[in-house]
Design a protein around this motif. Structure first.
Motif, short mmCIF file in Angstrom:
data_model
loop_
_atom_site.label_atom_id
_atom_site.label_comp_id
_atom_site.label_asym_id
_atom_site.label_seq_id
_atom_site.Cartn_x
_atom_site.Cartn_y
_atom_site.Cartn_z
N THR A 67 3.69 16.28 10.28
CA THR A 67 2.61 16.29 11.22
C THR A 67 2.29 17.16 11.87
N HIS A 68 3.49 17.95 12.86
CA HIS A 68 3.14 18.77 13.66
C HIS A 68 3.62 20.46 13.35
N ARG A 69 4.29 20.34 12.51
CA ARG A 69 5.19 21.85 11.93
C ARG A 69 4.71 22.01 10.46
N GLU A 70 5.39 22.87 10.02
CA GLU A 70 5.26 23.22 8.61
C GLU A 70 5.57 22.14 7.77
N LEU A 71 4.87 22.38 6.53
CA LEU A 71 4.89 21.15 5.64
C LEU A 71 6.38 21.37 5.19
N PRO A 72 7.24 20.21 4.73
CA PRO A 72 8.48 20.44 4.13
C PRO A 72 8.63 21.01 3.07
N SER A 73 9.60 21.40 2.47
CA SER A 73 9.73 21.81 0.76
C SER A 73 9.47 20.67 0.14
N LEU A 74 9.03 21.02 -1.05
CA LEU A 74 8.92 20.08 -2.14
C LEU A 74 10.04 19.32 -2.63
N THR A 75 11.14 19.98 -2.56
CA THR A 75 12.53 19.32 -2.78
C THR A 75 12.86 18.32 -1.63
N VAL A 76 12.61 18.47 -0.49
CA VAL A 76 12.70 17.65 0.53
C VAL A 76 11.74 16.19 0.27
N LEU A 77 10.34 16.55 0.11
CA LEU A 77 9.49 15.69 0.02
C LEU A 77 9.84 14.68 -1.35
N ARG A 78 10.25 15.39 -2.28
CA ARG A 78 10.64 14.51 -3.43
C ARG A 78 11.70 13.66 -3.11
N ASN A 79 12.74 14.01 -2.57
CA ASN A 79 13.78 13.35 -2.44
C ASN A 79 13.68 12.09 -1.42
N SER A 80 12.60 12.44 -0.46
CA SER A 80 12.36 11.48 0.74
C SER A 80 11.57 10.52 0.16
N THR A 81 10.60 10.96 -0.73
CA THR A 81 9.74 10.00 -1.33
C THR A 81 10.69 8.77 -2.27
N GLU A 127 0.93 -1.28 -0.09
CA GLU A 127 -0.05 -0.05 -0.07
C GLU A 127 0.82 1.22 0.00
N ALA A 128 2.08 1.14 0.71
CA ALA A 128 2.83 2.35 0.90
C ALA A 128 3.58 2.78 -0.48
N THR A 129 3.92 1.54 -1.14
CA THR A 129 4.72 1.66 -2.54
C THR A 129 3.56 2.52 -3.49
N ALA A 130 2.36 2.19 -3.43
CA ALA A 130 1.29 2.62 -4.19
C ALA A 130 0.94 4.25 -3.85
N LEU A 131 0.79 4.41 -2.61
CA LEU A 131 0.58 5.87 -2.26
C LEU A 131 1.81 6.81 -2.33
N LEU A 132 3.06 6.26 -2.31
CA LEU A 132 4.08 7.19 -2.85
C LEU A 132 4.29 7.36 -4.20
N THR A 133 3.92 6.13 -5.02
CA THR A 133 4.16 6.33 -6.57
C THR A 133 3.05 7.36 -6.93
N ASP A 134 1.70 7.18 -6.30
CA ASP A 134 0.68 8.03 -6.82
C ASP A 134 0.96 9.42 -6.63
N ALA A 135 1.64 9.79 -5.59
CA ALA A 135 1.94 11.16 -5.15
C ALA A 135 3.11 11.68 -6.10
N ILE A 136 3.90 10.84 -6.75
CA ILE A 136 4.83 11.19 -7.80
C ILE A 136 4.15 11.53 -9.14
N LEU A 137 3.26 10.82 -9.40
CA LEU A 137 2.43 10.86 -10.44
C LEU A 137 1.56 12.13 -10.59
#
Length: 414
Positions: free
Chosen positions: A126-140, A55-65
């Motif tokens: 979860t508790h603070r400001e959303l991370p930057s798009l660059t950080v989120l892309r890299n982490s995904t 499920e996690a793989t599908a969610l992360l991949t869908d976010a990329i798409l």
């Protein structure tokens, strides 16, 4: 009595098909099938319990798409990445989802080999400001690589190099060595690095100018770096094993070295390979520097100050933390663990290391109780229990937070 296992997919080949769609072979040049894989996983979820990695793989991949600024706002893209990433991490480490002894998220992450930085980023999202798009892309992307090693690479019997993984290629490091145990993997990695050492030694004795020799070495070590990175992506604890081989097996520290011997030439020779490995697998740097800090803090030497191994380890770590060559790579690493080790294990080398990192901008101070209760407040002025509890947990495991808010004048209205 036979034990039956019910799966959402009808045949095991269906799972392997979805795997090949999520992780296509590097030579595959057909249509992008990731969307079809996500749809299949969605259908499986309606049938019953679905393994969390699937499920996690599908969610992360869908976010990329969905990462298309022409159709979606940047904020919605960040929110989609953050939601997928948080669900991926929470489903693995939240102790409330499992029976038995209650453990912290960091303790669960350590058991699974999940990078601690993932738990820290999940807390921030979860508790603070959303991370930057660059950080989120890299982490995904890093999450998908971790999921390959944790789950997808092991869904079938291993009889040779696994195909369909991210960035894999046929190499001398067999799949058996990867999955037969830590000792086998350690020996294989040591063999690869010893071959690299032979390349470095041959080129170092050449008659060409030093800069040209270094460039030639770097070119010849590209294949070695790719080979090592492929292992780190397939083995959940590969970064720790590689770090220990580099240090304890004296790959980076010459045997017989004395305190008076310079380490400059060794650093110059091996730095290109380490930088290439870090570029291919960014999380390695945090593990590598943390392992060096452990070597300094928990040395068994009766006279640490006169120990040549500790001296060389410190010089390597100090170079990585302070040199301009590592400036770009340092942006992806966390140094809070190093700071905590220095505070809790005091000796000659950790005192020097504490001074070395004390002036760095990327060192986050430890979270104190006063910061917990004064910084994170609701609009009504009451502290939020969940946030305080998580921050305490972060602090206990050596993680800190750093505010990066800009001071700006309020907007004046007419």
């Amino acid at each position: 009595m036979a034990k039956f296992i019910f799966t959402p997919w009808k045949h095991h080949s269906d799972l392997l098909t979805v795997r090949s769609q999520f992780y296509p072979d590097p030579e595959y040049d057909g249509p992008d099938m990731r969307s079809a894989a996500c749809a299949t996983v969605g259908a499986w979820k309606l049938r019953g319990t679905l393994p969390h990695p699937v499920e996690a793989t599908a969610l992360l991949t869908d976010a990329i798409l969905h990462d298309d600024a022409r159709e979606n706002s940047v904020f919605s893209i960040r929110a989609t990445y953050a939601a997928a990433f948080c669900r991926f991490v929470t489903g693995l480490v939240d102790s409330k989802l499992y029976a038995g002894q209650r453990k912290t998220m960091f303790a669960r992450a350590m058991e699974l080999g999940l990078p601690a930085s993932f738990v820290e980023l999940r807390h921030e999202a979860t508790h603070r400001e959303l991370p930057s798009l660059t950080v989120l892309r890299n982490s995904t992307q890093r999450s998908l690589e971790w999921l390959w090693g944790f789950y997808w690479g092991r869904v079938d019997a291993v009889s040779g190099p696994i195909s369909g993984g991210p960035g894999l290629f046929d190499s001398s490091l067999s799949a058996e060595a990867i999955y037969d145990g830590e000792d086998a993997l350690r020996g294989s990695l040591k063999g690869i690095l010893e071959q690299a050492a032979a390349v470095i030694e041959v080129e170092a004795d050449g008659d060409e100018p030093p800069r040209k020799r270094r460039k030639k070495v770097q070119t010849r070590l590209v294949g070695t770096a790719e080979q090592v990175v492929s292992v780190l992506k397939r083995v959940t604890d590969g970064s720790r094993i590689l770090a220990e081989v580099l240090l304890q097996d004296r790959i980076l520290i010459p045997r017989g070295r004395s305190l008076d011997d310079s380490l400059t030439e060794t650093i110059t020779n091996w730095e290109p390979l380490l930088l290439m490995i870090t570029e291919g697998h960014p999380s390695f740097l945090t593990t590598f520097t943390g392992t060096m800090a452990d070597e300094l803090a928990f040395t068994r030497s009766s006279e640490p100050k006169k120990d040549a191994y500790c001296d060389a380890t410190f010089k390597w770590l100090d170079h990585i933390l302070r040199s301009t060559q590592w400036e770009s790579a340092r942006r992806t690493m966390s140094t809070s663990y190093i700071a905590t080790v220095c505070d809790e294990s005091s000796n000659y080398w950790t005192a020097l290391l504490k001074k070395s990192i004390g002036t760095k901008d990327n060192i986050s101070p430890n979270i104190t109780q006063s910061e917990n209760t004064s910084t994170h407040r609701s609009s009504a002025g009451d502290s939020i229990p969940d946030i305080d509890e998580d921050l305490k947990m972060l602090s206990q495991h050596g993680w800190g937070t750093a505010d990066t808010w800009d001071s700006r004048q309020p907007i004046e209205t007419a």
